[in-house]
Design a protein around this motif. Sequence first.
Motif, short mmCIF file in Angstrom:
data_model
loop_
_atom_site.label_atom_id
_atom_site.label_comp_id
_atom_site.label_asym_id
_atom_site.label_seq_id
_atom_site.Cartn_x
_atom_site.Cartn_y
_atom_site.Cartn_z
N THR A 75 0.86 -1.17 0.00
CA THR A 75 0.00 0.00 0.00
C THR A 75 0.90 1.23 0.00
N ASP A 76 0.30 2.41 -0.04
CA ASP A 76 1.11 3.63 0.06
C ASP A 76 1.88 3.65 1.37
N ALA A 77 1.23 3.23 2.46
CA ALA A 77 1.91 3.18 3.76
C ALA A 77 3.10 2.22 3.71
N GLN A 80 5.98 3.81 1.70
CA GLN A 80 6.65 4.83 2.50
C GLN A 80 7.46 4.19 3.63
N TRP A 144 5.42 9.49 9.47
CA TRP A 144 4.82 8.28 8.93
C TRP A 144 3.70 7.79 9.85
N HIS A 148 -0.35 7.89 8.79
CA HIS A 148 -1.03 6.63 8.51
C HIS A 148 -1.93 6.13 9.63
N TRP A 149 -1.84 6.74 10.80
CA TRP A 149 -2.67 6.29 11.91
C TRP A 149 -3.25 7.46 12.67
#
Length: 165
Positions: A75-77, A80, A144, A148-149
């Motif tokens: 995924t994008d996460a 990264q 990050w 993402h969270w």
Amino acid sequence: MTTTSQGQAGRVCTALASAGLIRLITEIDDNGPIPARELTRIFPDLTRHQIRHAIEQAHTLGLASIRSGAGLGLTDAGLQLADLYDSTARWARTHNYPRATCGGFITRVQAVLQLLAPVQGPFAAPPAEAVDDLARIQEALDRWINFHWSDDEPAGALNDLPEAA
């Protein structure tokens, strides 16, 4: 950390430092999606249980997903995170951390993530001249996590992780 607690950040660092997860993320980043039937060939030194654990961890943390017809992709996460892993390993090599000779990429990434966790592990503090560079890695990790969270998502996702292999 701006939106996560130190405890959550420590748990995130611990989860991201899993050797199986590091290997899975970097393998997909380097070589593209992996068909499910190829996983045991790509990771011949891991048991099926260890491979399954790494995949479940990647799914739970939102780092990988099954792509129709292509296999397991990032995924994008996950993309990264692969970049973050590369940055941490590069910092560790540049500053001979945790020592001039060590087990390689995974050991270096694990050592830096452990260093960045709010609760320090068994690795030594970095050399004084490396602290500014390490602060940049910490900022990248914080960004990050925050991107993402949400505030409660890391704790919930980390509670749902499968038991370590």
